[in-house]
Design a protein around this motif. Structure first.
Motif, PDB file in Angstrom:
ATOM      1  N   MET A   1      16.657  14.636  12.440  1.00  0.00           N
ATOM      2  CA  MET A   1      15.971  14.588  11.155  1.00  0.00           C
ATOM      3  C   MET A   1      15.588  16.007  10.742  1.00  0.00           C
ATOM      4  SD  MET A   1      12.469  12.527  10.207  1.00  0.00           S
ATOM      5  CE  MET A   1      11.593  12.893   8.696  1.00  0.00           C
ATOM      6  N   ALA A  48       7.380  13.196   5.702  1.00  0.00           N
ATOM      7  CA  ALA A  48       8.272  12.863   6.815  1.00  0.00           C
ATOM      8  C   ALA A  48       8.499  11.364   6.910  1.00  0.00           C
ATOM      9  CB  ALA A  48       7.696  13.398   8.121  1.00  0.00           C
ATOM     10  N   ARG A  62      16.550  10.727   8.197  1.00  0.00           N
ATOM     11  CA  ARG A  62      15.346  10.041   8.681  1.00  0.00           C
ATOM     12  C   ARG A  62      15.764   8.784   9.435  1.00  0.00           C
ATOM     13  NH1 ARG A  62      12.978   9.144   4.104  1.00  0.00           N
ATOM     14  NH2 ARG A  62      11.503  10.894   4.102  1.00  0.00           N
TER      15      ARG A  62
END
Length: 247
Positions: A1, A48, A62
């Motif tokens: 990620m 995030a 992600r």
């Protein structure tokens, strides 16, 4: 990620909370986010987790599912603990929602509250519900905003083991911390948020960690602890000195 050139501000005319943040979150990593209050730690975690979208830049690769625990769980909802957790597990596509809920209700000590409405829970118990809903789908990315805040000692002691389980399976755990609990997470990478930027630190080596005790005036204890945390140190604990014996 990866976060690539990520910037964020609230509203078109708002000040920039984060500017041009480019960081990697490798599989199997624990990342602890440090910084003073208002520095942008929570904003970074929400970006995030996908709760917020960047004003500029890109968040890529992600992993799914994502478990997200805000600093304060929104308990003002018309559900019981059991109903809420079961519904959230279904939304995440958990194959056996009842089994997943049973597992985390038991592990987090929520069994006596299964039939209790969320709005009637104490802050600490509500935080456990927030943690349970994030863990039920077996997240590949777990984002925890001050996970120890409001939890009782037994629940706080569970968090490092839960983090370790996810990391061992190749998941990513992102944690913000102002309580000085970072020492509970050996091997964690540190990020320090300041003035809209993120500085990355090396992974902590458990065997290379030293604990130094310092003594300060009682009235300066809170300020000293806060300054040490802001500087990136782990404050393992603060205790009052034993009274001197009189002759």
């Amino acid at each position: 990620m990866r976060l690539d050139g990520v910037s964020y501000r609230y509203g078109r005319a708002g000040r920039w909370i984060l500017r041009e943040v480019s960081v990697d979150l490798p599989p199997g990593a624990t990342i602890v986010v440090l910084g003073r209050n208002g520095a942008g730690k929570s904003t970074l975690l929400q970006l995030a987790a996908g709760v917020l979208k960047p004003s500029r830049g890109v968040v890529s690769e992600r992993p799914r599912p994502v478990g997200w625990v805000p600093e304060r769980f929104p308990a003002d909802q018309p559900f019981t603990v059991d109903g809420y957790l079961t519904s959230m597990a279904r939304l995440h596509g958990v194959g056996d929602p009842a089994a997943a809920v049973d597992t985390w209700v038991e592990r987090l000590g929520l069994t006596p509250y299964r039939g209790t409405r969320l709005a009637e829970l104490s802050k600490g118990t509500a935080q456990k519900v927030g943690l349970a809903q994030a863990l039920a789908p077996d997240p590949k990315l777990l984002v925890l905003d001050e996970p120890w805040e409001g939890l009782d000692a037994a629940a706080r002691d569970l968090v490092p083991g839960i983090v370790a389980e996810i990391v061992e399976r190749g998941g990513i755990v992102l944690v913000s911390d102002h309580r000085g609990e970072t020492g509970r997470l050996p091997g964690a990478i540190t990020w320090t948020v300041a003035e809209g930027t993120v500085a990355q630190g090396a992974a902590a080596d458990e065997e290379g960690t030293a604990i130094i005790e310092i003594a300060v005036a009682a009235g300066a204890a809170a300020q000293t602890a806060a300054a040490l945390r802001e500087a990136g140190h782990d404050v393992v604990g603060v205790r009052a000195a034993a009274p001197k014996a009189t002759v």
